[in-house]
Design a protein around this motif. Structure first.
Motif, mmCIF file in Angstrom:
data_model
loop_
_atom_site.group_PDB
_atom_site.id
_atom_site.type_symbol
_atom_site.label_atom_id
_atom_site.label_comp_id
_atom_site.label_asym_id
_atom_site.label_seq_id
_atom_site.Cartn_x
_atom_site.Cartn_y
_atom_site.Cartn_z
ATOM 1 N N LEU A 268 -58.065 44.887 -56.954
ATOM 2 C CA LEU A 268 -56.620 44.713 -56.825
ATOM 3 C C LEU A 268 -56.081 43.805 -57.917
ATOM 4 C CD1 LEU A 268 -54.056 45.235 -55.115
ATOM 5 C CD2 LEU A 268 -54.653 43.184 -53.794
ATOM 6 N N ALA A 269 -56.829 42.752 -58.249
ATOM 7 C CA ALA A 269 -56.396 41.797 -59.265
ATOM 8 C C ALA A 269 -56.762 42.234 -60.677
ATOM 9 C CB ALA A 269 -57.010 40.431 -58.979
ATOM 10 N N ASP A 270 -57.466 43.376 -60.813
ATOM 11 C CA ASP A 270 -57.923 43.862 -62.110
ATOM 12 C C ASP A 270 -58.785 42.807 -62.806
ATOM 13 O OD1 ASP A 270 -58.258 45.633 -64.214
ATOM 14 O OD2 ASP A 270 -56.423 45.005 -65.249
ATOM 15 N N VAL A 271 -59.699 42.217 -62.042
ATOM 16 C CA VAL A 271 -60.645 41.238 -62.575
ATOM 17 C C VAL A 271 -62.055 41.695 -62.184
ATOM 18 C CG1 VAL A 271 -61.228 38.796 -62.798
ATOM 19 C CG2 VAL A 271 -58.894 39.441 -62.219
ATOM 20 N N ILE A 272 -62.396 42.902 -62.580
ATOM 21 C CA ILE A 272 -63.722 43.459 -62.285
ATOM 22 C C ILE A 272 -64.707 42.951 -63.334
ATOM 23 C CG2 ILE A 272 -65.054 45.566 -61.978
ATOM 24 C CD1 ILE A 272 -62.433 47.001 -61.355
ATOM 25 N N THR A 273 -65.789 42.361 -62.870
ATOM 26 C CA THR A 273 -66.818 41.836 -63.766
ATOM 27 C C THR A 273 -68.063 42.712 -63.656
ATOM 28 O OG1 THR A 273 -67.825 40.420 -62.091
ATOM 29 C CG2 THR A 273 -65.934 39.509 -63.307
ATOM 30 N N PRO A 274 -69.024 42.554 -64.560
ATOM 31 C CA PRO A 274 -70.296 43.285 -64.399
ATOM 32 C C PRO A 274 -70.940 43.027 -63.038
ATOM 33 C CG PRO A 274 -70.143 42.385 -66.608
ATOM 34 C CD PRO A 274 -68.977 41.836 -65.855
ATOM 35 N N HIS A 275 -70.812 41.790 -62.535
ATOM 36 C CA HIS A 275 -71.391 41.486 -61.224
ATOM 37 C C HIS A 275 -70.690 42.272 -60.122
ATOM 38 C CE1 HIS A 275 -73.435 39.284 -58.061
ATOM 39 N NE2 HIS A 275 -72.268 39.168 -57.466
ATOM 40 N N THR A 276 -69.390 42.493 -60.250
ATOM 41 C CA THR A 276 -68.667 43.275 -59.253
ATOM 42 C C THR A 276 -69.287 44.660 -59.125
ATOM 43 O OG1 THR A 276 -66.630 42.137 -59.941
ATOM 44 C CG2 THR A 276 -66.392 44.052 -58.504
ATOM 45 N N GLU A 277 -69.553 45.297 -60.257
ATOM 46 C CA GLU A 277 -70.146 46.631 -60.231
ATOM 47 C C GLU A 277 -71.575 46.589 -59.688
ATOM 48 O OE1 GLU A 277 -68.701 49.311 -60.434
ATOM 49 O OE2 GLU A 277 -66.922 49.097 -61.694
ATOM 50 N N THR A 278 -72.319 45.547 -60.045
ATOM 51 C CA THR A 278 -73.686 45.422 -59.527
ATOM 52 C C THR A 278 -73.679 45.274 -58.016
ATOM 53 O OG1 THR A 278 -74.477 44.396 -61.580
ATOM 54 C CG2 THR A 278 -75.784 44.021 -59.599
ATOM 55 N N ALA A 279 -72.804 44.424 -57.507
ATOM 56 C CA ALA A 279 -72.723 44.209 -56.060
ATOM 57 C C ALA A 279 -72.278 45.479 -55.347
ATOM 58 C CB ALA A 279 -71.748 43.072 -55.753
ATOM 59 N N SER A 280 -71.339 46.194 -55.943
ATOM 60 C CA SER A 280 -70.855 47.413 -55.311
ATOM 61 C C SER A 280 -71.943 48.478 -55.265
ATOM 62 C CB SER A 280 -69.621 47.938 -56.066
ATOM 63 O OG SER A 280 -69.006 48.968 -55.333
ATOM 64 N N ALA A 281 -72.658 48.647 -56.371
ATOM 65 C CA ALA A 281 -73.726 49.643 -56.405
ATOM 66 C C ALA A 281 -74.850 49.282 -55.441
ATOM 67 C CB ALA A 281 -74.266 49.765 -57.825
ATOM 68 N N THR A 282 -75.179 47.991 -55.365
ATOM 69 C CA THR A 282 -76.325 47.549 -54.569
ATOM 70 C C THR A 282 -76.010 47.498 -53.082
ATOM 71 O OG1 THR A 282 -77.035 46.192 -56.447
ATOM 72 C CG2 THR A 282 -78.055 45.739 -54.319
ATOM 73 N N LEU A 283 -74.858 46.965 -52.723
ATOM 74 C CA LEU A 283 -74.528 46.731 -51.317
ATOM 75 C C LEU A 283 -73.683 47.838 -50.699
ATOM 76 C CD1 LEU A 283 -73.759 42.894 -51.442
ATOM 77 C CD2 LEU A 283 -75.896 44.030 -50.804
ATOM 78 N N CYS A 284 -73.031 48.644 -51.549
ATOM 79 C CA CYS A 284 -72.163 49.704 -51.027
ATOM 80 C C CYS A 284 -72.579 51.092 -51.471
ATOM 81 C CB CYS A 284 -70.708 49.460 -51.459
ATOM 82 S SG CYS A 284 -70.072 47.836 -51.003
ATOM 83 N N GLY A 285 -73.427 51.176 -52.504
ATOM 84 C CA GLY A 285 -73.898 52.464 -52.970
ATOM 85 C C GLY A 285 -72.837 53.284 -53.674
ATOM 86 N N MET A 286 -71.883 52.608 -54.306
ATOM 87 C CA MET A 286 -70.795 53.319 -54.989
ATOM 88 C C MET A 286 -70.171 52.397 -56.027
ATOM 89 S SD MET A 286 -68.002 53.213 -51.857
ATOM 90 C CE MET A 286 -69.237 53.632 -50.608
ATOM 91 N N SER A 287 -69.257 52.930 -56.807
ATOM 92 C CA SER A 287 -68.576 52.112 -57.816
ATOM 93 C C SER A 287 -67.615 51.152 -57.145
ATOM 94 C CB SER A 287 -67.795 53.010 -58.784
ATOM 95 O OG SER A 287 -66.662 53.572 -58.129
ATOM 96 N N ALA A 288 -67.184 50.158 -57.906
ATOM 97 C CA ALA A 288 -66.247 49.181 -57.371
ATOM 98 C C ALA A 288 -64.924 49.837 -56.977
ATOM 99 C CB ALA A 288 -66.006 48.070 -58.391
ATOM 100 N N VAL A 289 -64.429 50.727 -57.808
ATOM 101 C CA VAL A 289 -63.159 51.402 -57.491
ATOM 102 C C VAL A 289 -63.285 52.204 -56.201
ATOM 103 C CG1 VAL A 289 -61.550 53.188 -58.275
ATOM 104 C CG2 VAL A 289 -62.349 51.440 -59.876
ATOM 105 N N ASP A 290 -64.403 52.887 -56.015
ATOM 106 C CA ASP A 290 -64.592 53.672 -54.793
ATOM 107 C C ASP A 290 -64.730 52.769 -53.565
ATOM 108 O OD1 ASP A 290 -64.437 56.075 -56.128
ATOM 109 O OD2 ASP A 290 -66.605 56.316 -56.332
ATOM 110 N N ALA A 291 -65.410 51.643 -53.716
ATOM 111 C CA ALA A 291 -65.540 50.712 -52.597
ATOM 112 C C ALA A 291 -64.174 50.156 -52.196
ATOM 113 C CB ALA A 291 -66.493 49.579 -52.967
#
Length: 323
Positions: A268-291
């Motif tokens: 929402l804040a457009d502050v996506i970091t590499p860690h955001t994508e890592t956490a989304s892939a690992t804990l949600c199984g999808m991209s940050a935008v999809d989560a």
């Protein structure tokens, strides 16, 4: 433009940067890099608080906040929201409206999730007779009003962060809140779970051990808070995030729920970091935008508050994606 009064407010009200250091708080350090990252988050919070305490208006606050390191903007806006809520609550006469002005549009609105957490910090610093004056009119703010439950999450984090002996070691629970006491305490546990991530220096085994010492009925909410902090504040890589999910056992969906909320705040804040994508892939199984998109779907047609607050219905709909 900063005035003499603004400078005085900042000097009197802003806590020292050292107040958020692990050494000051007595937190545990397992990895120096994780500690440094989490301490930087706290420092940015304090800097954002000082900017908003000193600035003549909310536009000036935003201008100054935007000069900070972008990956930490959420923490700075969180601190700014705390400062503005304090100014509103302590203003002589009618309650101020700085918080609503700050969050209604633009960059403030983009950080609404983190701002609610900051407002919760305000409650931790005020006598209860001032709590009503600190709370904004959520009908004037963006996103669904039920998300204002994040305020209690922020309060829980504040209490556990600054008084871990009482709220973590002794597992304190209050029964005297002026609103829905049973669910208020659950929302507070979301914040305590986040604080456990900092208290244990982002060390997964220690976080799990801390949660295990709480009564079992509180575990789910604490795990969701830990998942949110691990995904937003970070301090670990994919392997430790996997370990966090595994350590939660049957509460793995709660960790994913927390991750979704953290990811939504960053998207929402457009502050996506590499860690955001890592956490989304690992804990949600999808991209940050999809989560983040999950929250957009499940917030539609929420029921009115009843025995179960609409906020918990919102959370349960996210949880069901991962069960």
């Amino acid at each position: 433009m900063t005035t003499m009064l603004g400078a005085l407010r900042r000097k009197v009200m802003t806590p020292p940067l050292d107040d958020v250091l692990f050494s000051t708080r007595g937190f545990h350090t397992h990895d120096g890099a994780a500690r440094d990252l989490l301490e930087m988050s706290g420092r940015q919070f304090v800097i954002g608080f000082g900017f908003a305490m000193e600035s003549a208006d909310t536009a000036e606050s935003v201008t100054r906040l935007e000069t900070l390191d972008r990956q930490f903007h959420g923490f700075a806006y969180e601190g700014a929201a705390m400062a503005l809520a304090l100014r509103d609550a302590l203003r002589p006469g009618p309650r101020g409206r700085r918080t609503e002005d700050f969050l209604r549009t633009g960059r403030g609105a983009a950080h609404i999730y983190m701002a609610y957490l900051g407002i919760g910090f305000t409650l931790g610093r005020l006598p209860r007779m001032f709590w009503g004056r600190a709370l904004p009119d959520v009908s004037q703010l963006p996103d669904h009003p039920t998300l204002s439950w994040f305020i209690w999450d922020g309060y829980g984090f504040h209490q556990a962060f600054f008084d871990p002996a009482k709220w973590i070691d002794k597992q304190y629970v209050s029964t005297s809140y002026p609103w829905q006491v049973s669910y208020v305490n659950r929302a507070i546990d979301h914040g305590i779970g986040r604080a456990l991530w900092f208290y244990n220096g982002a060390h997964v085994e220690s976080v799990a051990a801390s949660i295990s010492r709480f009564p079992a009925a509180r575990h789910a909410d604490l795990w969701s808070g830990a998942g949110l902090a691990a995904s937003y504040a970070g301090g670990v890589g994919a392997e430790d995030l996997k370990l966090l999910h595994q350590a939660a056992g049957p509460h793995g969906p709660e960790v994913s729920l927390g991750a979704v909320l953290a990811i939504k705040a960053r998207v929402l804040a457009d502050v996506i970091t590499p860690h955001t994508e890592t956490a989304s892939a690992t804990l949600c199984g999808m991209s940050a935008v999809d989560a983040a998109e999950i929250t957009n779907r499940v917030v539609i047609d929420l029921p009115p508050d009843g025995a179960v607050p609409a906020y918990e219905v919102f959370r349960d709909r996210i949880r069901r994606h991962f069960q």
